[in-house]
Structure formats: C-alpha cells, structure tokens
Design a protein around this motif. Structure first.
Motif, PDB file in Angstrom:
ATOM      1  N   VAL A   1       0.873  -1.172   0.000  1.00  0.00           N
ATOM      2  CA  VAL A   1       0.000   0.000   0.000  1.00  0.00           C
ATOM      3  C   VAL A   1       0.909   1.221   0.000  1.00  0.00           C
ATOM      4  N   TYR A   2       0.664   2.105  -0.947  1.00  0.00           N
ATOM      5  CA  TYR A   2       1.490   3.301  -1.099  1.00  0.00           C
ATOM      6  C   TYR A   2       0.736   4.510  -0.521  1.00  0.00           C
ATOM      7  N   TYR A   3       1.435   5.244   0.322  1.00  0.00           N
ATOM      8  CA  TYR A   3       0.860   6.410   0.995  1.00  0.00           C
ATOM      9  C   TYR A   3       1.625   7.668   0.584  1.00  0.00           C
ATOM     10  N   CYS A   4       0.866   8.673   0.224  1.00  0.00           N
ATOM     11  CA  CYS A   4       1.438   9.965  -0.117  1.00  0.00           C
ATOM     12  C   CYS A   4       1.378  10.878   1.108  1.00  0.00           C
ATOM     13  N   TYR A   5       2.383  11.734   1.251  1.00  0.00           N
ATOM     14  CA  TYR A   5       2.324  12.749   2.296  1.00  0.00           C
ATOM     15  C   TYR A   5       2.757  14.098   1.714  1.00  0.00           C
ATOM     16  N   ALA A   6       2.337  15.145   2.382  1.00  0.00           N
ATOM     17  CA  ALA A   6       2.714  16.491   1.965  1.00  0.00           C
ATOM     18  C   ALA A   6       2.907  17.361   3.199  1.00  0.00           C
ATOM     19  N   ASN A   7       3.960  18.133   3.197  1.00  0.00           N
ATOM     20  CA  ASN A   7       4.207  19.096   4.276  1.00  0.00           C
ATOM     21  C   ASN A   7       3.655  20.442   3.823  1.00  0.00           C
ATOM     22  N   VAL A   8       2.565  20.833   4.449  1.00  0.00           N
ATOM     23  CA  VAL A   8       1.774  21.963   3.976  1.00  0.00           C
ATOM     24  C   VAL A   8       1.819  23.111   4.975  1.00  0.00           C
ATOM     25  N   ILE A   9       2.025  24.301   4.445  1.00  0.00           N
ATOM     26  CA  ILE A   9       1.925  25.513   5.253  1.00  0.00           C
ATOM     27  C   ILE A   9       0.606  26.189   4.915  1.00  0.00           C
ATOM     28  N   ARG A  10      -0.225  26.356   5.917  1.00  0.00           N
ATOM     29  CA  ARG A  10      -1.544  26.936   5.721  1.00  0.00           C
ATOM     30  C   ARG A  10      -1.603  28.343   6.293  1.00  0.00           C
ATOM     31  N   VAL A  11      -2.453  29.152   5.737  1.00  0.00           N
ATOM     32  CA  VAL A  11      -2.663  30.507   6.232  1.00  0.00           C
ATOM     33  C   VAL A  11      -3.194  30.450   7.650  1.00  0.00           C
ATOM     34  N   GLY A  12      -2.533  31.177   8.540  1.00  0.00           N
ATOM     35  CA  GLY A  12      -3.007  31.262   9.911  1.00  0.00           C
ATOM     36  C   GLY A  12      -2.628  30.093  10.794  1.00  0.00           C
ATOM     37  N   VAL A  13      -1.879  29.131  10.225  1.00  0.00           N
ATOM     38  CA  VAL A  13      -1.479  27.956  10.992  1.00  0.00           C
ATOM     39  C   VAL A  13       0.037  27.899  11.052  1.00  0.00           C
ATOM     40  N   GLU A  14       0.568  27.762  12.267  1.00  0.00           N
ATOM     41  CA  GLU A  14       2.015  27.654  12.401  1.00  0.00           C
ATOM     42  C   GLU A  14       2.409  26.277  11.909  1.00  0.00           C
ATOM     43  N   GLY A  15       3.226  26.211  10.921  1.00  0.00           N
ATOM     44  CA  GLY A  15       3.495  24.910  10.323  1.00  0.00           C
ATOM     45  C   GLY A  15       4.908  24.745   9.905  1.00  0.00           C
ATOM     46  N   PRO A  16       5.234  23.834   9.009  1.00  0.00           N
ATOM     47  CA  PRO A  16       4.296  23.060   8.202  1.00  0.00           C
ATOM     48  C   PRO A  16       3.684  21.861   8.928  1.00  0.00           C
ATOM     49  N   ILE A  17       2.562  21.415   8.449  1.00  0.00           N
ATOM     50  CA  ILE A  17       1.855  20.269   8.975  1.00  0.00           C
ATOM     51  C   ILE A  17       1.935  19.149   7.941  1.00  0.00           C
ATOM     52  N   THR A  18       2.203  17.949   8.433  1.00  0.00           N
ATOM     53  CA  THR A  18       2.267  16.806   7.521  1.00  0.00           C
ATOM     54  C   THR A  18       0.878  16.203   7.365  1.00  0.00           C
ATOM     55  N   ASN A  19       0.437  16.113   6.134  1.00  0.00           N
ATOM     56  CA  ASN A  19      -0.851  15.516   5.800  1.00  0.00           C
ATOM     57  C   ASN A  19      -0.631  14.243   4.999  1.00  0.00           C
ATOM     58  N   TRP A  20      -1.562  13.287   5.171  1.00  0.00           N
ATOM     59  CA  TRP A  20      -1.406  11.970   4.568  1.00  0.00           C
ATOM     60  C   TRP A  20      -2.582  11.609   3.685  1.00  0.00           C
ATOM     61  N   GLY A  21      -2.292  10.849   2.640  1.00  0.00           N
ATOM     62  CA  GLY A  21      -3.344  10.280   1.825  1.00  0.00           C
ATOM     63  C   GLY A  21      -3.879   9.012   2.448  1.00  0.00           C
ATOM     64  N   GLN A  22      -4.918   8.457   1.812  1.00  0.00           N
ATOM     65  CA  GLN A  22      -5.593   7.284   2.362  1.00  0.00           C
ATOM     66  C   GLN A  22      -4.901   5.983   1.989  1.00  0.00           C
ATOM     67  N   GLY A  23      -3.989   6.048   1.065  1.00  0.00           N
ATOM     68  CA  GLY A  23      -3.275   4.853   0.632  1.00  0.00           C
ATOM     69  C   GLY A  23      -3.891   4.262  -0.620  1.00  0.00           C
ATOM     70  N   THR A  24      -3.051   3.724  -1.474  1.00  0.00           N
ATOM     71  CA  THR A  24      -3.522   3.057  -2.678  1.00  0.00           C
ATOM     72  C   THR A  24      -2.743   1.757  -2.855  1.00  0.00           C
ATOM     73  N   GLN A  25      -3.462   0.688  -3.162  1.00  0.00           N
ATOM     74  CA  GLN A  25      -2.845  -0.633  -3.250  1.00  0.00           C
ATOM     75  C   GLN A  25      -2.170  -0.821  -4.606  1.00  0.00           C
ATOM     76  N   VAL A  26      -0.944  -1.284  -4.556  1.00  0.00           N
ATOM     77  CA  VAL A  26      -0.222  -1.695  -5.765  1.00  0.00           C
ATOM     78  C   VAL A  26       0.115  -3.172  -5.610  1.00  0.00           C
ATOM     79  N   THR A  27      -0.316  -3.962  -6.563  1.00  0.00           N
ATOM     80  CA  THR A  27      -0.049  -5.394  -6.538  1.00  0.00           C
ATOM     81  C   THR A  27       0.644  -5.795  -7.835  1.00  0.00           C
ATOM     82  N   VAL A  28       1.799  -6.413  -7.696  1.00  0.00           N
ATOM     83  CA  VAL A  28       2.565  -6.844  -8.858  1.00  0.00           C
ATOM     84  C   VAL A  28       2.628  -8.362  -8.847  1.00  0.00           C
ATOM     85  N   SER A  29       2.078  -8.968  -9.858  1.00  0.00           N
ATOM     86  CA  SER A  29       2.059 -10.432  -9.941  1.00  0.00           C
ATOM     87  C   SER A  29       3.284 -10.932 -10.703  1.00  0.00           C
ATOM     88  N   SER A  30       3.726 -12.114 -10.312  1.00  0.00           N
ATOM     89  CA  SER A  30       4.929 -12.689 -10.951  1.00  0.00           C
ATOM     90  C   SER A  30       4.573 -13.513 -12.183  1.00  0.00           C
TER      91      SER A  30
END
Length: 123
Positions: free
Chosen positions: A94-123
């Motif tokens: 399962v591959y997860y994306c993250y991003a370090n985001v600076i938002r207006v009015g928020v002391e940051g950056p804050i790390t945000n995460w995706g929900q994950g996506t499955q990668v399956t490689v068959s032999s």
C-alpha cells in the motif's frame, strides 16, 4: 482542511508500469506545499520511504527503486506523480502519499497523509 487524494494503484504483471497520483486539495487556505513523498507498507514489513521531492523539484529515492521510479510534481495543480516502471513483485504494497503543507493562519508546516492506494505486482 487539507486532503490528499491518491489514485493510480492497481494490479499489474511483473515488468509492467503504473503511475500514482497524489493531489493536495483544500487550496483555499494553503500558503505553500513544501516537500512531498511516498511511503509504502508491504504485509509483514516495516514502512519504507520510497521517494521524496522538495518544493523546488529535487528528488531522492530508496535504493530499491532507483532507476525504475520517477517522482515529479506539478505545482500549478498541487499534484505529484510517481511513475513506476519495471515493477517487481516485491513492490507490492500500500502506497501512501504525504505532503508538508503551510496553511494561512497555521504555524506549520503540517504533515498531511493520503488514504493509501494498493499496488499489486504479480509474478
């Protein structure tokens, strides 16, 4: 609120290719997106950092994917892409994306995460 929306996972045969996308939404209050990256977690294994990309586009890759994966970003779309070629069964995870985001009015950056996506490689 910042959300990361991932897409592009699926089932592919060994030697094939997939392209993962990760879009950062909630742009109304996003000041800047710094580094982004992809982790993966395979069953029974520890989480592995696959690739990172800086705000300026500089990239780093895990040794296990060097020469096969390419990480790029489109700052205008707040989206990153992980092009995965010559896939191997050991890339299955399962591959997860993250991003370090600076938002207006928020002391940051804050790390945000995706929900994950499955990668399956068959032999």
């Amino acid at each position: 609120q910042v959300q990361l929306v991932e897409s592009g996972g699926g089932l592919v045969q060994a030697g094939g290719s997939l392209r993962l996308s990760c879009a950062v939404t909630g742009s109304g209050n996003i000041l800047r997106i710094n580094s982004m990256g992809w982790y993966r977690r395979a069953p029974g294994k520890q989480r592995e950092l696959v690739a990172t990309i800086t705000g300026g586009g500089g990239t780093n890759y895990a040794d296990s994917v060097k020469g096969r994966f390419t990480f790029s970003r489109d700052n205008a779309k707040n989206t990153v892409y992980l092009q995965m070629n010559s896939l191997k069964p050991e890339d299955t995870a399962v591959y997860y994306c993250y991003a370090n985001v600076i938002r207006v009015g928020v002391e940051g950056p804050i790390t945000n995460w995706g929900q994950g996506t499955q990668v399956t490689v068959s032999s």
